[in-house]
Design a protein around this motif. Sequence first.
Motif, short mmCIF file in Angstrom:
data_model
loop_
_atom_site.label_atom_id
_atom_site.label_comp_id
_atom_site.label_asym_id
_atom_site.label_seq_id
_atom_site.Cartn_x
_atom_site.Cartn_y
_atom_site.Cartn_z
N GLU A 56 0.81 -1.21 0.00
CA GLU A 56 0.00 0.00 0.00
C GLU A 56 0.85 1.27 0.00
OE1 GLU A 56 -2.75 -0.11 3.20
OE2 GLU A 56 -3.82 -1.88 2.46
N SER A 57 2.02 1.22 0.64
CA SER A 57 2.83 2.43 0.75
C SER A 57 4.07 2.35 -0.14
CB SER A 57 3.25 2.66 2.20
OG SER A 57 4.05 1.59 2.66
N SER A 58 4.55 3.50 -0.52
CA SER A 58 5.76 3.60 -1.34
C SER A 58 7.00 3.55 -0.46
CB SER A 58 5.74 4.91 -2.13
OG SER A 58 7.01 5.25 -2.61
N LEU A 59 8.11 3.06 -1.02
CA LEU A 59 9.37 3.05 -0.29
C LEU A 59 9.78 4.47 0.09
CD1 LEU A 59 11.81 1.24 0.63
CD2 LEU A 59 12.92 1.89 -1.51
N TYR A 60 9.40 5.44 -0.74
CA TYR A 60 9.77 6.83 -0.51
C TYR A 60 9.06 7.42 0.72
CZ TYR A 60 11.40 6.20 -5.29
OH TYR A 60 12.01 5.72 -6.42
N GLU A 61 8.01 6.76 1.20
CA GLU A 61 7.28 7.23 2.38
C GLU A 61 7.85 6.67 3.67
OE1 GLU A 61 3.09 6.43 1.93
OE2 GLU A 61 3.24 6.60 -0.25
#
Length: 244
Positions: free
Chosen positions: A179-184
Amino acid sequence: MTEKIFGIHAVQAVLARNPERIKNLYVQRGRGDKRLQEILSLAASASIAVVQRAREELDKMVEGRHQGVVALAEPALEYREKDLPDLVAAAGSAALILVLDGVTDPHNLGACLRSADAAGVTAVVAPKDNSVGLGATVFKVACGAADVVPFIQVTNLARSLQQMQQAGIWVVGMAGEAESSLYERDLKGPVALVLGAEGAGMRRLTRENCDYLAKLPMAGSVSSLNVSVATGICLFEVVRQRQP
């Protein structure tokens, strides 16, 4: 026991860093370009005898493009599973582990090791089963990184991930459905990045032992990246976040 190292960059890296490993050095007869002269100069500085061979003879020695140079060398320093805790402890808060689950292509492993070296990775970890190990092609593609980045094959990857967690390392699994990006994610502390092979991705048990999953945002029609490309992107996101 010796191993074959071939290709300009791979042989040059060993001559520059660990020339004592080289036992025999063979170069293509009649070739005298600048890149080969650099290798001959390094060999002369280390008092390593050079044997000239016809290209056809070198072709028979290795599988792959040798670029006119083949070396027989002592095996590189071999890291074992028991060495991982010490490597992690020495790295402290800067620990960065790359975990490759099921990567079987030596070209991909070599490219991953090259990125790992550039990003300052503490160690690269892979399972012993259904995973490629170090070999001549890996050394060639890695361009010397296979000599300096600790590469550890473990008997039980899930157990190794648990041991990393107990040592204070956050385990991040890369999955396209996350669900989440690595950048987050906050990657400034000790972290292990887990990437699976193309297509199959991480195995179920590996996925279950990750602290959380993350993805790389994909804007095009392609659903995933080659594992070596994804590895470089992920590692340098860690590097970016850790910059002062």
